[in-house]
Design a protein around this motif. Structure first.
Motif, short mmCIF file in Angstrom:
data_model
loop_
_atom_site.label_atom_id
_atom_site.label_comp_id
_atom_site.label_asym_id
_atom_site.label_seq_id
_atom_site.Cartn_x
_atom_site.Cartn_y
_atom_site.Cartn_z
N GLU A 24 1.07 -1.15 0.00
CA GLU A 24 0.15 -0.04 -0.12
C GLU A 24 0.91 1.27 -0.24
OE1 GLU A 24 -2.79 -0.03 3.38
OE2 GLU A 24 -3.79 -2.01 2.75
N ASP A 25 0.22 2.33 -0.59
CA ASP A 25 1.17 3.53 -0.84
C ASP A 25 1.70 3.96 0.54
OD1 ASP A 25 1.25 3.48 -3.37
OD2 ASP A 25 -0.61 4.88 -3.74
N SER A 26 0.50 3.92 1.62
CA SER A 26 0.98 4.41 2.74
C SER A 26 2.17 3.94 3.59
CB SER A 26 -0.43 4.49 3.80
OG SER A 26 -0.81 3.10 3.83
N VAL A 27 2.25 2.57 3.20
CA VAL A 27 3.52 1.87 3.70
C VAL A 27 4.83 2.12 2.97
CG1 VAL A 27 4.32 -0.64 4.03
CG2 VAL A 27 2.04 0.07 4.35
N LYS A 28 4.64 1.95 1.66
CA LYS A 28 5.80 1.92 0.81
C LYS A 28 6.35 3.50 0.65
CE LYS A 28 3.53 2.14 -3.68
NZ LYS A 28 3.29 1.10 -4.88
N ASN A 29 5.51 4.33 1.12
CA ASN A 29 6.00 5.81 1.08
C ASN A 29 6.26 6.24 2.45
OD1 ASN A 29 5.70 5.65 -1.83
ND2 ASN A 29 3.70 6.45 -1.66
N ASP A 30 6.54 5.41 3.52
CA ASP A 30 6.51 5.98 5.03
C ASP A 30 8.19 6.01 4.96
OD1 ASP A 30 6.97 6.46 7.34
OD2 ASP A 30 5.50 4.79 7.97
N LYS A 31 8.73 7.29 4.99
CA LYS A 31 10.03 7.59 5.36
C LYS A 31 10.65 6.79 6.40
CE LYS A 31 10.57 12.06 7.39
NZ LYS A 31 11.27 13.39 7.22
N LEU A 32 9.80 6.48 7.67
CA LEU A 32 10.31 5.98 8.70
C LEU A 32 10.43 4.28 8.48
CD1 LEU A 32 8.34 7.45 11.66
CD2 LEU A 32 10.73 7.82 11.09
N ARG A 33 9.57 3.84 7.48
CA ARG A 33 9.74 2.41 7.09
C ARG A 33 11.01 2.02 6.04
NH1 ARG A 33 5.03 -1.16 8.16
NH2 ARG A 33 3.32 0.21 9.10
N TYR A 34 10.93 3.20 5.30
CA TYR A 34 11.97 3.31 4.06
C TYR A 34 12.51 4.63 3.91
CZ TYR A 34 9.58 -1.01 2.59
OH TYR A 34 8.84 -2.20 2.70
N PRO A 35 13.67 4.58 4.96
CA PRO A 35 14.17 5.91 5.08
C PRO A 35 15.22 6.24 4.21
CG PRO A 35 15.28 4.11 6.54
CD PRO A 35 14.33 3.67 5.83
N GLU A 36 15.27 5.57 2.90
CA GLU A 36 15.99 6.08 1.81
C GLU A 36 15.23 7.00 1.09
OE1 GLU A 36 13.87 2.36 0.04
OE2 GLU A 36 14.47 3.28 1.81
N LEU A 37 14.03 7.62 1.22
CA LEU A 37 13.38 8.53 0.85
C LEU A 37 13.62 9.93 1.27
CD1 LEU A 37 9.63 6.72 1.54
CD2 LEU A 37 10.98 7.13 -0.83
N ASP A 38 14.63 9.74 2.15
CA ASP A 38 14.99 11.12 2.96
C ASP A 38 16.43 11.06 2.97
OD1 ASP A 38 15.86 12.92 4.44
OD2 ASP A 38 13.90 13.09 5.54
N GLU A 39 17.25 11.73 1.85
CA GLU A 39 18.71 11.75 1.96
C GLU A 39 19.36 12.09 3.35
OE1 GLU A 39 20.26 13.51 -1.38
OE2 GLU A 39 19.12 12.59 -2.95
N GLU A 40 18.80 13.00 3.87
CA GLU A 40 19.38 13.43 5.14
C GLU A 40 19.14 12.37 6.26
OE1 GLU A 40 18.80 17.26 8.44
OE2 GLU A 40 17.70 17.12 6.89
N PHE A 41 18.14 11.85 6.21
CA PHE A 41 17.92 10.56 7.37
C PHE A 41 19.06 9.75 6.88
CE2 PHE A 41 13.52 9.20 9.00
CZ PHE A 41 13.65 9.94 10.18
N MET A 42 19.11 9.20 5.70
CA MET A 42 20.08 8.25 5.17
C MET A 42 21.32 8.40 5.66
SD MET A 42 18.51 5.41 4.49
CE MET A 42 19.81 4.67 3.36
N SER A 43 21.82 9.86 5.62
CA SER A 43 23.25 10.37 5.82
C SER A 43 23.63 9.98 7.08
CB SER A 43 23.39 11.65 5.42
OG SER A 43 22.67 12.62 6.43
N LYS A 44 22.70 9.66 8.19
CA LYS A 44 22.95 9.74 9.64
C LYS A 44 22.98 8.25 10.14
CE LYS A 44 21.52 14.53 10.40
NZ LYS A 44 20.66 15.30 11.41
N MET A 45 22.68 7.26 9.01
CA MET A 45 22.60 5.86 9.43
C MET A 45 23.86 5.03 9.37
SD MET A 45 19.06 5.18 9.81
CE MET A 45 17.35 6.02 9.20
N GLU A 46 24.02 4.28 10.31
CA GLU A 46 25.32 3.50 10.24
C GLU A 46 24.85 1.77 10.07
OE1 GLU A 46 28.86 5.01 12.24
OE2 GLU A 46 27.35 5.94 13.44
#
Length: 349
Positions: free
Chosen positions: A305-327
């Motif tokens: 569902e769109d609400s799932v696959k477009n949720d940046k907490l589930r798929y953080p690669e949707l937010d580059e700033e988010f991803m830049s702080k991941m390890e």
């Protein structure tokens, strides 16, 4: 005549039993070792129906460390195990994993390209990504009136006795390192000492250090704040709408769980059949919807569902700033020993 009939009936009954047990014994037993509640309940039966000559023996472990100890003794029967990234790296370096024949895993093409060539399997020979996610803070909106955007809130005395932490040395020390502004993979003794210091300071505020029971406690309103993995967070939120999930601004762990084949496996081809089945889009979608974690299967994700696959907490690669702080956790044998010592001292403080 009665005696003849009786003998005939006995022979038929005996033959029936022989055929029944003979049929069972002719099946290949495929041993699968996974963490609890990490697969849709119907998937094993679905696989066995498509492969009637295979019987799956499905067993559970509580932690990847427990799994490692059991597999590393060299006598375990497991054909497929599902460990996390850093453990895959350790097992690969120690020669505990077979290379996968990807000609037998055509559904590997469905795995997201961003999940390949990662440090724990840089040549894509040993692991097929299954699920992935993050770790963050699950909180009760009726009990927390401060912004939940930093690890700092877990040290707020206002929530004393209302905080659940995981009894996981790697994750907890890493959170403390992030709070202090350091890398989650830091091996610097002074930085690790600082992380230990603040964990000891937090100790009196913690209600309990635990595992899966965190979910039930938060669902039942028994705590204000808890450390959880992203999939568990969404499971809890579905059960209790007063709950919400946050990934702190300092950054967090990005983890991957993958399917691998131990060198002790005696059924390599069947193991590859199982991995291929689990990588089929419809099966991967079924598992992702049941578990609540992010699927590594790009084709399956497209079906969500769109609400799932477009949720940046589930798929953080949707937010580059988010991803830049991941390890991603890296394997370091010497550091592992340090973490164990630190965590022992924290729990005893």
């Amino acid at each position: 005549m009665k005696r003849i009939i009786s003998i005939f009936v006995c022979l038929i009954f005996t033959l029936s039993i022989a055929l029944t047990f003979g049929g069972c014994s002719s099946k290949t037993k495929l041993f699968v070792y996974n963490v609890g509640d990490y697969i849709h309940p119907d998937v094993i039966e679905m696989f066995e129906k498509e492969h009637p000559d295979i019987k799956v023996v499905y067993e559970l472990f509580d932690s990847v460390e427990e799994m490692y100890m059991k597999v590393s003794n060299g006598t375990s029967p497991y054909d497929v195990v599902i460990p996390s990234d850093y453990m895959i790296e350790q097992m690969r370096e120690e020669g505990m994993l077979n290379k996968i024949n990807f000609e037998n895993v055509p559904n590997y093409e469905n795995i997201d390209s961003s999940m390949r060539n990662l440090d724990f399997d840089p040549t894509n020979e040993y692991a097929v990504p299954y699920m992935w996610g993050t770790i963050g803070i699950l909180y009760n909106k009726t009990m927390v009136d401060d912004p939940v955007d930093s690890w700092d809130i877990l040290w707020n005395e206002k929530y004393k006795g209302e905080i659940f932490m995981l009894n996981q040395e790697r994750d907890m020390v890493s959170i403390a390192l992030k709070k202090c502004g350091y890398s989650m993979n830091s091996d610097n003794d002074s930085e690790l000492k600082e992380a230990e210091k603040i964990l000891k300071e937090q100790n009196p505020l913690v209600k309990a250090y635990c595992g899966d029971e965190i979910k039930d406690n938060m669902i039942n309103g028994n705590g204000a704040l808890a450390i959880v993995w992203s999939g568990d967070a969404y499971f809890c939120i579905e059960q209790n709408p007063d709950l919400a999930f946050a990934i702190p601004k300092e950054g967090t762990n990005l983890w991957f769980d993958c399917m691998v084949i131990p060198t002790t496996s005696t059924h390599q081809a069947e193991a590859e059949m199982f991995i291929d089945f689990m990588s089929r889009p419809d099966i991967a979608k079924l598992n992702a919807e049941y578990i609540g974690y992010s699927t590594a299967n790009a084709s399956a994700r497209d079906m969500l569902e769109d609400s799932v696959k477009n949720d940046k907490l589930r798929y953080p690669e949707l937010d580059e700033e988010f991803m830049s702080k991941m390890e991603i956790f890296a394997y370091n044998k010497e550091r592992n020993a340090k973490l164990t010592e630190i965590w022992t001292r924290v729990l005893n403080s």
